[in-house]
Write a protein that holds these residues in place. Structure first.
Motif, mmCIF file in Angstrom:
data_model
loop_
_atom_site.group_PDB
_atom_site.id
_atom_site.type_symbol
_atom_site.label_atom_id
_atom_site.label_comp_id
_atom_site.label_asym_id
_atom_site.label_seq_id
_atom_site.Cartn_x
_atom_site.Cartn_y
_atom_site.Cartn_z
ATOM 1 N N MET A 130 -8.866 -8.523 -15.031
ATOM 2 C CA MET A 130 -9.280 -7.559 -14.006
ATOM 3 C C MET A 130 -8.152 -7.351 -13.000
ATOM 4 O O MET A 130 -7.505 -8.302 -12.576
ATOM 5 N N ASP A 131 -7.902 -6.102 -12.635
ATOM 6 C CA ASP A 131 -6.859 -5.802 -11.664
ATOM 7 C C ASP A 131 -7.230 -6.349 -10.290
ATOM 8 O O ASP A 131 -8.398 -6.345 -9.894
ATOM 9 N N ASP A 132 -6.214 -6.800 -9.546
ATOM 10 C CA ASP A 132 -6.406 -7.224 -8.162
ATOM 11 C C ASP A 132 -6.160 -6.022 -7.273
ATOM 12 O O ASP A 132 -5.024 -5.626 -7.046
ATOM 13 N N THR A 133 -7.246 -5.417 -6.771
ATOM 14 C CA THR A 133 -7.086 -4.187 -5.988
ATOM 15 C C THR A 133 -6.367 -4.430 -4.680
ATOM 16 O O THR A 133 -5.847 -3.491 -4.084
ATOM 17 N N SER A 134 -6.317 -5.691 -4.206
ATOM 18 C CA SER A 134 -5.631 -5.975 -2.945
ATOM 19 C C SER A 134 -4.133 -5.748 -3.056
ATOM 20 O O SER A 134 -3.441 -5.642 -2.050
ATOM 21 N N LYS A 135 -3.609 -5.675 -4.279
ATOM 22 C CA LYS A 135 -2.184 -5.428 -4.474
ATOM 23 C C LYS A 135 -1.830 -3.945 -4.368
ATOM 24 O O LYS A 135 -0.672 -3.589 -4.188
ATOM 25 N N ARG A 136 -2.807 -3.091 -4.539
ATOM 26 C CA ARG A 136 -2.516 -1.670 -4.704
ATOM 27 C C ARG A 136 -2.175 -1.005 -3.374
ATOM 28 O O ARG A 136 -2.908 -1.126 -2.404
ATOM 29 N N GLN A 137 -1.068 -0.270 -3.362
ATOM 30 C CA GLN A 137 -0.642 0.426 -2.158
ATOM 31 C C GLN A 137 -0.254 1.866 -2.498
ATOM 32 O O GLN A 137 0.484 2.115 -3.449
ATOM 33 N N LEU A 138 -0.763 2.788 -1.690
ATOM 34 C CA LEU A 138 -0.416 4.200 -1.804
ATOM 35 C C LEU A 138 0.134 4.682 -0.476
ATOM 36 O O LEU A 138 -0.379 4.315 0.587
ATOM 37 N N VAL A 139 1.163 5.519 -0.520
ATOM 38 C CA VAL A 139 1.679 6.191 0.671
ATOM 39 C C VAL A 139 1.538 7.690 0.400
ATOM 40 O O VAL A 139 2.302 8.261 -0.386
ATOM 41 N N ILE A 140 0.539 8.308 1.032
ATOM 42 C CA ILE A 140 0.181 9.690 0.730
ATOM 43 C C ILE A 140 0.592 10.555 1.912
ATOM 44 O O ILE A 140 0.040 10.423 3.013
ATOM 45 N N ILE A 141 1.552 11.449 1.692
ATOM 46 C CA ILE A 141 2.253 12.148 2.769
ATOM 47 C C ILE A 141 1.876 13.621 2.776
ATOM 48 O O ILE A 141 1.841 14.282 1.732
ATOM 49 N N GLY A 142 1.632 14.158 3.975
ATOM 50 C CA GLY A 142 1.188 15.544 4.112
ATOM 51 C C GLY A 142 2.263 16.587 3.922
ATOM 52 O O GLY A 142 2.001 17.784 4.089
ATOM 53 N N GLY A 143 3.471 16.180 3.556
ATOM 54 C CA GLY A 143 4.573 17.114 3.339
ATOM 55 C C GLY A 143 5.499 17.180 4.535
ATOM 56 O O GLY A 143 5.175 16.721 5.634
ATOM 57 N N ALA A 144 6.686 17.747 4.320
ATOM 58 C CA ALA A 144 7.677 17.984 5.379
ATOM 59 C C ALA A 144 7.962 16.726 6.184
ATOM 60 O O ALA A 144 8.139 16.780 7.402
ATOM 61 N N GLU A 145 8.040 15.585 5.498
ATOM 62 C CA GLU A 145 8.336 14.337 6.195
ATOM 63 C C GLU A 145 9.799 14.309 6.635
ATOM 64 O O GLU A 145 10.675 14.906 5.997
ATOM 65 N N ASP A 146 10.043 13.626 7.740
ATOM 66 C CA ASP A 146 11.383 13.520 8.313
ATOM 67 C C ASP A 146 12.330 12.836 7.330
ATOM 68 O O ASP A 146 12.052 11.735 6.849
ATOM 69 N N LYS A 147 13.451 13.495 7.034
ATOM 70 C CA LYS A 147 14.469 12.926 6.154
ATOM 71 C C LYS A 147 15.821 12.791 6.846
ATOM 72 O O LYS A 147 16.795 12.346 6.221
ATOM 73 N N GLU A 148 15.891 13.184 8.112
ATOM 74 C CA GLU A 148 17.183 13.204 8.807
ATOM 75 C C GLU A 148 17.224 12.306 10.040
ATOM 76 O O GLU A 148 18.288 11.849 10.436
ATOM 77 N N GLY A 149 16.074 12.055 10.679
ATOM 78 C CA GLY A 149 16.041 11.267 11.913
ATOM 79 C C GLY A 149 15.701 9.817 11.645
ATOM 80 O O GLY A 149 16.372 9.128 10.874
ATOM 81 N N ASP A 150 14.612 9.354 12.277
ATOM 82 C CA ASP A 150 14.189 7.966 12.089
ATOM 83 C C ASP A 150 13.586 7.714 10.707
ATOM 84 O O ASP A 150 13.487 6.566 10.277
ATOM 85 N N CYS A 151 13.152 8.780 10.047
ATOM 86 C CA CYS A 151 12.574 8.664 8.695
ATOM 87 C C CYS A 151 11.452 7.623 8.661
ATOM 88 O O CYS A 151 11.394 6.780 7.758
ATOM 89 N N LEU A 152 10.556 7.689 9.647
ATOM 90 C CA LEU A 152 9.531 6.664 9.806
ATOM 91 C C LEU A 152 8.724 6.435 8.532
ATOM 92 O O LEU A 152 8.523 5.294 8.101
ATOM 93 N N ILE A 153 8.262 7.506 7.908
ATOM 94 C CA ILE A 153 7.384 7.362 6.746
ATOM 95 C C ILE A 153 8.160 6.868 5.526
ATOM 96 O O ILE A 153 7.726 5.937 4.833
ATOM 97 N N LEU A 154 9.301 7.472 5.254
ATOM 98 C CA LEU A 154 10.097 7.053 4.100
ATOM 99 C C LEU A 154 10.652 5.645 4.304
ATOM 100 O O LEU A 154 10.779 4.873 3.352
ATOM 101 N N ARG A 155 10.955 5.304 5.545
ATOM 102 C CA ARG A 155 11.389 3.943 5.872
ATOM 103 C C ARG A 155 10.282 2.940 5.541
ATOM 104 O O ARG A 155 10.524 1.874 4.977
ATOM 105 N N ASP A 156 9.036 3.302 5.903
ATOM 106 C CA ASP A 156 7.899 2.434 5.620
ATOM 107 C C ASP A 156 7.707 2.269 4.114
ATOM 108 O O ASP A 156 7.424 1.167 3.623
ATOM 109 N N PHE A 157 7.870 3.361 3.373
ATOM 110 C CA PHE A 157 7.748 3.300 1.913
ATOM 111 C C PHE A 157 8.793 2.360 1.317
ATOM 112 O O PHE A 157 8.477 1.516 0.465
#
Length: 283
Positions: free
Chosen positions: A1-28
């Motif tokens: 049986m899969d351990d669901t506690s391992k599963r992680q998704l990063v679901i982004i609404g689009g147009a994420e910052d790629k030039e500044g702090d890149c908060l979301i991509l940094r977290d990924f």
């Protein structure tokens, strides 16, 4: 049986910052292993796979990823490539780019790569997607639909998604494109009780049954589990929908949501009083 506690998704609404702090991509990247991360970039959604993929390689390697590489699947035959399957087997993070979500499902769904990605997801590999890559996360996705309109059955077309987060509906570019009407229409049509509308440069990070919001915008959550009435069985497709008693939550950066209890979380405690009843009518 899969351990669901391992599963992680990063679901982004689009147009994420790629030039500044890149908060979301940094977290990924951090969740994918930081300086030891090996990221594969799935470019099936875009008609410019090389340009889009190389841009993400630049960002991920700039954030310290050990390796970032493109998996370009232009046809379903490409989705059984031994090179691609090997890259997925070694990956610690898998990222779906934006573009056209129907391209992702038509090329990848029910292929060897699809099976391999789900296997790695169950083993703890982080799966992320932006824009079209976010749309494919549920088992039923919004294929296309009108923005900035009231809720009607005809404003949205649904289709099969990749099923990483079943039982919900996800929409992206949400506030920027005025998509509350089409999210409501999608939610009423599908056997799902939760709809998530994700703003640009904003993400919902799902770990097991908990969602955390990160980024500069908000995630709008519509819960119709206690809805008392809708008129879907009484109208034609071009007539407005009515919904009574649905709940609306708007969660900015740092707020959390429990998928099991369907309640927002503040200081680790469910908070009922930050939800608001949402009823739409046609007066």
């Amino acid at each position: 049986m899969d351990d669901t506690s391992k599963r992680q998704l990063v679901i982004i609404g689009g147009a994420e910052d790629k030039e500044g702090d890149c908060l979301i991509l940094r977290d990924f990247v951090r969740r994918s292993g930081g300086i030891k991360s090996k990221i594969v970039i799935m470019t099936a959604a875009t008609e410019l796979p090389r340009d889009v993929g190389e841009n993400y390689i630049r960002v991920f390697e700039g954030l310290g990823a050990e390796e970032a590489r493109i998996i370009d699947t232009e046809t379903r035959d490409d989705a059984s490539s031994s090179t691609a399957l090997q890259a997925i087997a070694q990956a610690t993070g898998i990222f779906f780019t934006g573009g056209d979500q129907s391209r992702i499902t038509s090329i990848i769904k029910d292929t060897e790569i699809d099976t391999a990605i789900h296997k790695r997801f169950s083993e703890g590999v982080v799966v992320a997607g932006t824009s079209a890559g976010a749309a494919v996360m549920p088992d039923k996705m919004i294929v296309e639909g009108d923005s900035q309109t009231n809720a009607r059955i005809e404003v949205v077309e649904m289709g099969p998604g990749l099923g990483f987060l079943p039982g919900v509906v996800i929409d992206q570019h949400f506030s920027q494109r005025g998509r509350i009407g089409r999210l409501m229409a999608a939610l009423i049509q599908e056997p799902a009780v939760l709809g998530f509308g994700i703003d640009e440069n904003t993400a919902m990070v799902v770990t097991d049954h908990q969602v955390e919001i990160i980024g500069e915008g908000s995630v709008t959550i519509v819960d119709e589990s206690d809805s008392t009435h809708n008129n879907m069985d009484e109208i034609l497709k071009d007539e407005p929908l009515a919904i009574f008693g649905a709940k609306l939550h708007i969660l900015p950066h740092g707020y959390k949501f429990d998928l099991k209890t369907r309640q927002p979380i503040l200081d680790q405690n469910p908070v009922a009083n930050i939800s608001q009843p949402l009823a739409t009518s046609n007066s």
